[in-house]
Enzyme design. Structure first.
Site, PDB file in Angstrom:
ATOM      1  N   SER A 163       0.821  -1.203   0.000  1.00 32.47           N
ATOM      2  CA  SER A 163       0.000   0.000   0.000  1.00 32.47           C
ATOM      3  C   SER A 163       0.864   1.265   0.000  1.00 32.47           C
ATOM      4  CB  SER A 163      -0.959  -0.049   1.190  1.00 32.47           C
ATOM      5  OG  SER A 163      -1.994   0.888   1.063  1.00 32.47           O
ATOM      6  N   HIS A 201      -8.070  -5.233  -0.926  1.00 36.57           N
ATOM      7  CA  HIS A 201      -6.866  -4.576  -0.422  1.00 36.57           C
ATOM      8  C   HIS A 201      -6.368  -5.261   0.854  1.00 36.57           C
ATOM      9  CE1 HIS A 201      -4.087  -1.203  -0.200  1.00 36.57           C
ATOM     10  NE2 HIS A 201      -4.262  -1.224   1.105  1.00 36.57           N
ATOM     11  N   ASP A 241     -10.162  -3.811  -4.791  1.00 33.92           N
ATOM     12  CA  ASP A 241      -9.346  -2.791  -4.135  1.00 33.92           C
ATOM     13  C   ASP A 241      -9.580  -1.441  -4.803  1.00 33.92           C
ATOM     14  OD1 ASP A 241      -7.357  -1.264  -2.932  1.00 33.92           O
ATOM     15  OD2 ASP A 241      -5.724  -2.639  -3.442  1.00 33.92           O
TER      16      ASP A 241
END
Length: 315
Positions: A162, A288, A258
């Site tokens: 991320s 995610h 995501d």
């Protein structure tokens, strides 16, 4: 790009998390979000590794804590060991060495690598570019102290989830621009933050999550960036780079459910088009953060093993 429905194993894991009633990150203060993260990610250390050591180095903004994970095959100090400098996620606002302990252990064991997890400074107390500075400094420190760490300075990669993925790309960009000696041997980017457009198809389709929402991403960026000028800086938003070629070979993992999916896809496509070797691994039924659930989700386990195999091949 997105499956008709979530993978059943992942859906069950998400339902278990949601049964605890955690609010959205964007509904919390920074302090409350950090306390919630501590609660959600506490647990026994798994999987086992041969050794962990908490160290620190002098960075450009002060001391930076790191945690070094050594798998069984790298117990004896050896310049032959590969290494991964790992940069955690959390929107540059959340994340600790403990919250990312599990995935660092997984990478160490599966990639047979010494993993150095970096506890970079967080926003809003330390906004952009502090985290970028410390990520690049961490790669430099691991390179300079490779002998003491028992790793080969030519086999050091950078990994990130991320926000950590964005920091990993920024590190590769800085190495290309300023000092080729510090270029990582590979980038391993798990569902990276790469853009700043909240109206992509994936942001619209997955605006309400699961696990990450569009409102969360706005909240994170508002705390990380000092101004609109920062949003145009490729070290903050990698897709703003004029050229993403001639960087370290990359693996990019994306997930169908995501909000960041389309940004990751665009990043992988630009790598390929502009001359950076890339392996794009897309999982249409995942969301995610799914690789952190490898102990409960078979597709996540397979994805993490694929990333580790890329690291073994590349480093």
């Amino acid at each position: 790009m997105r499956a008709a429905e979530l993978d059943p194993d992942l859906a069950a894991a998400i339902a278990e998390i949601e049964s605890l009633g955690p609010p959205a990150w964007s509904d919390l203060s920074v302090d409350a979000a950090r306390r919630l993260e501590d609660d959600l990610f506490s647990g026994p250390p798994e999987p086992p590794v041969a050794e962990t050591r908490d160290l620190a180095f002098d960075g450009p903004h002060g001391e930076v804590p790191v945690r070094v994970y050594r798998p069984e095959n790298a117990v004896e100090a050896s310049v032959d060991s590969r290494a991964l400098v790992h940069l955690h996620g959390g929107g540059w606002t959340l994340g600790t060495l403990d919250s990312v302990d599990g995935i660092c252990r997984e990478l160490a064991v599966r990639a047979d690598a010494v993993v150095v997890s970096v506890d970079y400074r967080l926003a809003p107390e330390h906004p952009f570019p502090v985290a970028v500075d410390e990520a690049a400094a961490a790669v430099e420190w691991v390179t300079e102290t490779a002998g003491a760490l028992g790793v080969d300075p030519d086999r050091i990669g950078v990994s990130g989830t991320s926000a950590g993925g964005a920091l990993a790309v920024a590190t590769a960009l800085r190495a290309r621009e300023f000092d080729d000696l510090l270029a990582p041997a590979g980038q391993f980017l798990l569902y990276p933050i790469a853009g700043h457009d909240f109206e992509t198809d994936s942001y619209r389709e997955n605006a309400d999550g699961p696990l990450l929402t569009r409102a969360d991403m706005r909240w994170f960026y508002e705390r990380y960036l000092r101004s609109r000028v920062d949003a145009a800086n490729p070290y903050a938003v990698p897709l703003r780079a004029r050229d993403l070629g001639d960087l370290s070979p990359a693996t990019v993992v994306t997930a169908g459910f995501d909000p960041l999916r389309d940004d990751g896809v665009a990043l992988a496509e630009r790598f390929e088009r502009e001359g950076t070797p890339v392996e794009h691994r897309h999982y249409p039924a995942m969301a995610h953060g799914f690789c952190s659930l490898a102990d409960r989700v078979s597709t996540a386990e397979a994805a993490l093993e694929a990333v580790a195999a890329d690291a073994r091949d590349r480093l």
